[in-house]
Design an enzyme around this catalytic site. Structure first.
Site, PDB file in Angstrom:
ATOM      1  N   ASN A  67      11.268  -4.163   2.137  1.00 28.68           N
ATOM      2  CA  ASN A  67      10.472  -3.771   3.317  1.00 28.68           C
ATOM      3  C   ASN A  67      10.209  -4.921   4.294  1.00 28.68           C
ATOM      4  O   ASN A  67       9.996  -4.695   5.481  1.00 28.68           O
ATOM      5  CB  ASN A  67       9.180  -3.058   2.909  1.00 28.68           C
ATOM      6  CG  ASN A  67       8.255  -3.906   2.097  1.00 28.68           C
ATOM      7  OD1 ASN A  67       8.667  -4.894   1.500  1.00 28.68           O
ATOM      8  ND2 ASN A  67       6.996  -3.524   2.053  1.00 28.68           N
ATOM      9  N   GLY A 122       7.269  -6.101  -5.381  1.00 26.99           N
ATOM     10  CA  GLY A 122       7.922  -4.796  -5.503  1.00 26.99           C
ATOM     11  C   GLY A 122       6.941  -3.776  -6.056  1.00 26.99           C
ATOM     12  O   GLY A 122       5.724  -3.922  -5.907  1.00 26.99           O
ATOM     13  N   SER A 123       7.505  -2.768  -6.705  1.00 26.79           N
ATOM     14  CA  SER A 123       6.657  -1.673  -7.182  1.00 26.79           C
ATOM     15  C   SER A 123       5.875  -2.098  -8.435  1.00 26.79           C
ATOM     16  O   SER A 123       6.261  -3.035  -9.150  1.00 26.79           O
ATOM     17  CB  SER A 123       7.528  -0.465  -7.509  1.00 26.79           C
ATOM     18  OG  SER A 123       8.374  -0.781  -8.599  1.00 26.79           O
ATOM     19  N   THR A 134       5.476  -0.415 -11.258  1.00 24.39           N
ATOM     20  CA  THR A 134       6.191  -0.146 -12.513  1.00 24.39           C
ATOM     21  C   THR A 134       7.147  -1.291 -12.834  1.00 24.39           C
ATOM     22  O   THR A 134       7.165  -1.800 -13.962  1.00 24.39           O
ATOM     23  CB  THR A 134       7.033   1.150 -12.365  1.00 24.39           C
ATOM     24  OG1 THR A 134       6.237   2.100 -11.683  1.00 24.39           O
ATOM     25  CG2 THR A 134       7.472   1.681 -13.697  1.00 24.39           C
ATOM     26  N   GLY A 178       7.142  -4.344 -11.553  1.00 25.83           N
ATOM     27  CA  GLY A 178       6.395  -5.594 -11.703  1.00 25.83           C
ATOM     28  C   GLY A 178       5.834  -5.749 -13.109  1.00 25.83           C
ATOM     29  O   GLY A 178       5.903  -6.832 -13.703  1.00 25.83           O
ATOM     30  N   GLU A 214       3.287  -9.349  -6.830  1.00 24.12           N
ATOM     31  CA  GLU A 214       2.663  -8.686  -5.687  1.00 24.12           C
ATOM     32  C   GLU A 214       3.202  -7.270  -5.702  1.00 24.12           C
ATOM     33  O   GLU A 214       4.395  -7.061  -5.508  1.00 24.12           O
ATOM     34  CB  GLU A 214       3.013  -9.427  -4.393  1.00 24.12           C
ATOM     35  CG  GLU A 214       1.919  -9.299  -3.333  1.00 24.12           C
ATOM     36  CD  GLU A 214       2.034  -8.036  -2.516  1.00 24.12           C
ATOM     37  OE1 GLU A 214       1.222  -7.106  -2.762  1.00 24.12           O
ATOM     38  OE2 GLU A 214       2.918  -7.949  -1.670  1.00 24.12           O
ATOM     39  N   CYS A 226       3.282  -3.161   2.327  1.00 25.69           N
ATOM     40  CA  CYS A 226       2.362  -3.171   1.164  1.00 25.69           C
ATOM     41  C   CYS A 226       0.928  -3.062   1.661  1.00 25.69           C
ATOM     42  O   CYS A 226       0.058  -2.549   0.967  1.00 25.69           O
ATOM     43  CB  CYS A 226       2.510  -4.413   0.301  1.00 25.69           C
ATOM     44  SG  CYS A 226       3.732  -5.568   0.829  1.00 25.69           S
ATOM     45  N   GLU A 246       0.090 -15.587  -2.759  1.00 29.91           N
ATOM     46  CA  GLU A 246       1.164 -16.234  -2.011  1.00 29.91           C
ATOM     47  C   GLU A 246       0.585 -16.771  -0.713  1.00 29.91           C
ATOM     48  O   GLU A 246      -0.526 -16.434  -0.324  1.00 29.91           O
ATOM     49  CB  GLU A 246       2.268 -15.223  -1.724  1.00 29.91           C
ATOM     50  CG  GLU A 246       2.875 -14.688  -3.017  1.00 29.91           C
ATOM     51  CD  GLU A 246       4.181 -13.972  -2.776  1.00 29.91           C
ATOM     52  OE1 GLU A 246       5.216 -14.645  -2.747  1.00 29.91           O
ATOM     53  OE2 GLU A 246       4.156 -12.741  -2.624  1.00 29.91           O
TER      54      GLU A 246
END
Ligand code: ADP
Length: 499
Positions: free
Chosen positions: A152, A227-228, A230, A232, A249, A283, A460
């Site tokens: 994204n 990422g997602s 699940t 992560g 994240e 996000c 981050e």
């Protein structure tokens, strides 16, 4: 447009994968194939890690200000190529050029910021117990770091990882999102052209299995993942078993609270931008509006008008204000949530359908009224242009609903009341809080990340972003020429307790 074959970037060379299985990167506005890239194997990952390992000592010993100069060159080249890279990103993942330009700008800002760290990278000194003794804490690089990123923000999100990792003296293997291999290659080329030595940054294309090989490689000590949730958590579990440091994240379910004294025009503008910008696929996108019942009707009127004025289309066209979703899977997921919304008694006030365009993964900007706190629509990350509206009667209730999801990334409150604003700052439990601004727009000099299910406590960007990529080394220098007492006492205590 002809599709291109994206190669892996290993040891300073663009090389073919050991795998001949390719995946396609589609332009989500036209469904044309933009690029093909290999589903790289564990062997490819191992070659990239070996290159990173071989480059490590020389890079680690390159003075940080010299490393910083390369980062400044990265910034300069990105400035020159901003429009070109932005258009490539728009073709590859769909968001409008104004936003992909912003994506490149984040990397430019981060390159200057982290380049400047080349002359700071602060440790500290503190007083010590004995005379003729000196103590300091230094930041050391970690070694080879593994970066796994989503589609994204094809340039910005990787830049939050690559640039701090580089300035701290690490070498890198990066596995970009499988929807954006061409954008990732364009970014890697910038580092090559800026004079980054071979092997310091390596890129391997691929999907989950390639990422998993990176997570499991014994020579990779740090994994930084965006990422997602699940995926992560899967990465976290595997890396934990191997004792690795991980930065995660993951998802969000961000909300804007609008109080009864808010400036409604300002709020409507911010909500529209935050909910529908990047087609709701940030996000930090606003996916819930928590509105005081007394101002709900006039706010909804403004929001419906604004949502209907959005021009959905190819992000390359200047008149487009919202591009497509990234791929068909995302489109099906968002469309599927409309059934969930109806089943839960929500009312689709506007949108709720695919856009009537012949090609492309377009979905209309959608506003869902009558959403109940605790319902799936209110709790789950939809990652599309869908805003769920929950009515409340007080600040306390608004904050409770805001904090009441599994995620904790970004929140905002619109109010003209300074007391309400400061109470919200105190009581909201997300990692980012805005007052009178949308939930998006984080700047690279501040920590970025979320609480609860959004992350694992790491951040981050800013100074906090260096934590993932450095180890603290505490150094004591005793120049007294003899063994001093405090040392003997400590040894004696340790001797007693450990025997
Ligand atoms: P998104 O929905 O943003 O694509 P994912 O979590 O599926 O989120 O993907 C984020 C990144 O993680 C991508 O680069 C993807 O290829 C990678 N990935 C997916 N599965 C795994 C896995 N099991 N291990 C490591 N990386 C993975």
């Amino acid at each position: 447009m002809m599709s291109s074959l994206v190669k892996n970037y290993i040891g300073g060379q663009w090389v073919l994968s050991h795998s001949d299985v390719l995946f396609e990167s589609l332009n989500p506005a036209t469904e044309e194939v933009l690029a093909q890239a290999p589903l790289s194997t564990a062997e490819d990952v191992a070659a990239a890690v070996a290159a990173a390992k071989a480059a490590y000592d020389k890079w680690r010993l390159t003075p940080a200000p010299r490393r910083g100069e390369i980062l400044f060159r990265v910034a300069e080249i990105l400035k020159e190529r901003k429009q070109q890279i932005a258009e490539l990103m728009t073709r590859e993942m769909g968001k409008i050029v104004a936003e992909t330009g912003g994506d490149v700008q984040e990397a430019i800002d981060m390159a200057y910021y982290m380049g400047g760290e080349g002359r700071r990278l602060m440790g500290y000194t503190a007083p010590v117990e004995m005379p003729n003794k000196f103590g300091m804490a230094l930041r050391d690089p970690v070694g080879v770091v593994g970066l796994i990123t989503p589609w994204n923000f094809p340039i910005a999100v990787p830049s939050w990882k690559i640039l701090p990792a580089l300035i701290a003296g690490n070498t890198i293997v990066w596995k970009p999102g499988e929807d954006v291999p061409a954008s990732a290659a364009a970014f890697a080329q910038v580092f090559a052209d800026a004079g980054l030595p071979p092997g310091v940054l390596n890129v391997v294309s691929g999907a989950g299995a390639t990422g998993a090989a990176l997570v499991e490689h014994p020579d990779v000590r740090v994994i930084s993942f965006t990422g997602s949730t699940t995926t992560g958590l899967d990465v976290y579990t595997k890396a934990a078993r191997l004792g690795k440091k991980v930065t995660l994240e993951m998802g969000g379910k961000n909300a804007i609270i609008v109080m009864d004294d808010a400036n409604l025009d300002l709020a409507a503008d911010a909500i529209t931008w935050s909910a529908y910008g990047t087609t709701g696929q940030r996000c930090t996108a606003t996916s819930r509006l928590i509105v005081h019942r007394q101002v709900k009707a006039p706010l909804m009127e403004r929001l419906v008008a604004k949502a209907r004025a959005i021009r959905v289309g190819d992000g390359l066209l200047p008149e487009t204000t919202m591009g497509p979703l990234v791929n068909r899977r995302a489109l099906d997921k968002v469309a599927g949530y409309m059934d969930v919304a109806r089943a839960e008694g929500a009312v689709i006030v506007t949108g709720g359908t695919r856009s009537p365009l012949a090609k492309g993964f377009f979905f209309e900007p959608t506003l869902l009224d009558n959403v109940q706190a605790g319902s799936r629509i209110e709790q789950e990350e939809i990652f599309g242009p869908v805003l769920a509206v929950v009515a409340v009667d007080s600040l306390e209730e608004a904050v409770r609903v805001n904090n009441g999801t599994a995620y904790g990334l970004s929140s905002s409150i619109f109010t003209e009341n300074v007391n309400a604003a400061f109470r919200a700052i105190r009581d909201i439990t997300t990692g980012i809080v805005y007052i009178n601004h949308g939930t998006t727009g984080a700047e690279i000099q501040f920590p970025f990340g979320g609480t609860r299910g959004t992350g694992n406590g790491m951040r981050e960007a800013g100074q906090a972003g260096l934590t993932s990529f450095t180890e603290w080394k505490s150094v004591y220098v005793d120049f007294s020429g003899r063994l001093q007492r405090a040392q003997i006492d400590t040894d004696a205590v340790l001797g007693e307790t450990s025997s």
